[in-house]
Design a protein around this motif. Structure first.
Motif, PDB file in Angstrom:
ATOM      1  N   ILE A 326       0.971  -1.356  -0.141  1.00 35.89           N
ATOM      2  CA  ILE A 326       0.042   0.074  -0.101  1.00 35.89           C
ATOM      3  C   ILE A 326       0.723   1.198   0.078  1.00 35.89           C
ATOM      4  N   GLY A 327       2.206   1.097  -0.458  1.00 41.12           N
ATOM      5  CA  GLY A 327       2.972   2.239  -0.399  1.00 41.12           C
ATOM      6  C   GLY A 327       3.995   2.577   0.706  1.00 41.12           C
ATOM      7  N   ALA A 328       3.856   1.673   1.869  1.00 38.05           N
ATOM      8  CA  ALA A 328       4.713   2.076   2.800  1.00 38.05           C
ATOM      9  C   ALA A 328       6.132   1.792   2.490  1.00 38.05           C
ATOM     10  N   SER A 329       7.017   2.569   3.344  1.00 39.50           N
ATOM     11  CA  SER A 329       8.601   2.561   2.899  1.00 39.50           C
ATOM     12  C   SER A 329       8.744   1.161   4.026  1.00 39.50           C
ATOM     13  N   PRO A 330      10.078   0.594   3.384  1.00 42.27           N
ATOM     14  CA  PRO A 330      10.489  -0.395   4.516  1.00 42.27           C
ATOM     15  C   PRO A 330      10.608   0.092   5.917  1.00 42.27           C
ATOM     16  N   MET A 331      11.149   1.344   6.056  1.00 43.17           N
ATOM     17  CA  MET A 331      11.187   1.814   7.559  1.00 43.17           C
ATOM     18  C   MET A 331       9.655   2.066   8.076  1.00 43.17           C
ATOM     19  N   GLN A 332       8.960   2.608   7.401  1.00 43.21           N
ATOM     20  CA  GLN A 332       7.644   2.506   7.941  1.00 43.21           C
ATOM     21  C   GLN A 332       6.792   1.303   8.258  1.00 43.21           C
ATOM     22  N   ALA A 333       7.117   0.205   7.286  1.00 43.56           N
ATOM     23  CA  ALA A 333       6.497  -0.999   7.563  1.00 43.56           C
ATOM     24  C   ALA A 333       7.144  -1.665   8.801  1.00 43.56           C
ATOM     25  N   THR A 334       8.455  -1.345   9.073  1.00 49.29           N
ATOM     26  CA  THR A 334       8.889  -1.876  10.291  1.00 49.29           C
ATOM     27  C   THR A 334       8.577  -1.189  11.638  1.00 49.29           C
TER      28      THR A 334
END
Length: 435
Positions: A326-334
């Motif tokens: 849905i467009g989250a960055s790897p940092m945001q997903a983590t």
């Protein structure tokens, strides 16, 4: 053609062998279950014996024998000039007033040796209790006050039944004359077992009846606060980087191997490291909770990192994929999806590591937290000791009264450990999600 009778006989024989084999397997399973139950039962038995031994020796430390004295607060001895200045009241000879009260109760005691034995019925801390009473209310000067003071440790042991009064006098620490005085005091209602508040409110002392665990308990709390403040963010950050962002190459493999190896390093090695680096190189104060927290941080970091990585691995990959989709960055997903779901496991691993640090003694001995500290520490830079070290010091004392206080301190330490484990269980149940 196959002989039907022969085939039937072979089939029956095969079936019988299968039945016999199944019977053997079932018997082996029953034996295995029996061995498992026996092992659990033996373990529980040993645990029950251990706890029973500790409790039976230590529960009496929560009560202390106290003696009621009627002390005449002679104004000429406490404040001859009548100024009521704090320094004057503080320097007065309250021990002489305590001794005079004992002489008034036993006027027949005249010899110097008997008077010395009579004065030994009360603790050395009685004078300090009287001083605190007078300084809190100077208007008592010139009157007679009734004061409960701690009795000597030998009197305390006798009242608790740890000294056999029926044995030969030569084998007893309390002589027959002293026994007569104690019986008279008990008959007059001047001796009583009362709840030992000093055990929880005072620091260490060389007199068993005055020794308490507050100094060691506060030192333990300050040390664990420093350990938690350093080890949790560092351990979680290292675990997140290694599991989520670090490239898979020989360097990360080397780091992972070293972390796993550090988890098995004896704790005394971390004490040597703290002695060599934090004290000799950086010059941090010995016996300070700050230094103890730094050493225990080094010891608990591998445990927290390993537990945090296991918690991150338990998060389903679909969570990461959905967040990235849905467009989250790897940092945001983590940060916003993976870590919240792994947090229960991280917190559980952290509390387990903290519980391990709570029970450690060897590294603290190496950095000087074995010193005799009578004052209660007020911060992380004040000299302090820890509860396991306090237990170690008391266990090495020859007085019988320190035996029960050692067991009582172990009970407090076990209760603290149980509380931490309960917190870990509650946190897991609070944040855990089932998939």
């Amino acid at each position: 053609m196959t002989n039907p009778t022969k085939a039937s006989t072979e089939g029956a024989s095969s079936f019988a062998r299968v039945q016999a084999g199944m019977a053997r397997r079932r018997a082996a399973e029953r034996r295995f279950k029996l061995l498992g139950r026996a092992a659990v039962g033996i373990g529980l038995l040993f645990l029950a014996v251990l706890l029973t031994s500790i409790v039976s020796r230590g529960y009496t430390a929560f009560w202390q024998t106290e003696m009621r004295l009627d002390v005449v607060l002679v104004a000429d001895e406490i404040d001859p000039e009548g100024t009521r200045l704090v320094d004057t009241l503080h320097k007065a000879d309250y021990s002489a007033l305590i001794k005079q009260s004992l002489r008034d109760m036993f006027p027949e005691v005249s010899s110097r040796r008997d008077r010395f034995a009579l004065y030994g019925l009360v603790s050395n801390g009685a004078a300090f209790d009287l001083r605190d009473r007078v300084m809190a209310d100077p208007s008592l000067i010139g009157t007679t006050v009734s004061l409960w003071v701690p009795a000597d440790d030998d009197v305390d042991m006798l009242m608790k039944g740890h000294i056999d009064r029926e044995g030969p006098e030569a084998d007893r620490r309390i002589k027959d004359t002293t026994l007569g005085w104690i019986d008279q005091l008990e008959a007059d209602g001047r001796l009583a077992l009362r709840f030992n508040t000093a055990f929880f409110t005072k620091g260490d002392s060389r007199d068993p009846e005055l020794a308490g665990i507050r100094g060691a308990l506060m030192g333990t709390i300050f040390t664990l606060v420093v350990t938690l403040a350093l080890s949790f963010p560092l351990g979680v950050a290292a675990a997140v980087y290694l599991e989520e962002f670090a490239p898979k190459n020989r360097w990360t493999d080397l780091i992972e191997v070293n972390i796993n190896n550090l988890a098995a390093v004896p704790s005394i090695v971390f004490g040597l490291l703290g002695l060599a680096v934090f004290i000799n190189v950086f010059g941090l104060p010995r016996s300070a909770p700050l230094l103890g927290g730094l050493v225990l941080t080094l010891m608990t970091l591998p445990t927290i990192i390993i537990a945090s990585r296991a918690a991150l691995k338990s998060v389903p990959p679909s969570i990461r994929d959905a967040a990235l989709g849905i467009g989250a960055s790897p940092m945001q997903a983590t940060l916003f999806h993976v870590i919240p779901l792994a947090l229960p496991g991280m917190l559980t691993g952290t509390i387990i590591g903290m519980a391990q640090a709570l029970g450690e003694t060897a590294p603290l001995l190496m950095i000087g937290m074995v010193a005799f500290i009578a004052d209660v520490p007020q911060g992380v830079f004040d000299p302090a000791t820890a509860l396991p070290v306090q237990i170690y010091l008391w266990a090495d004392s020859p007085e019988r009264a320190f035996v029960e206080r050692t067991s009582a301190a172990i009970m407090v330490l076990l209760a603290f450990l149980a509380l931490m484990n309960l917190v870990a269980v509650l946190l897991r149940k609070r944040f855990e999600r089932r998939w």
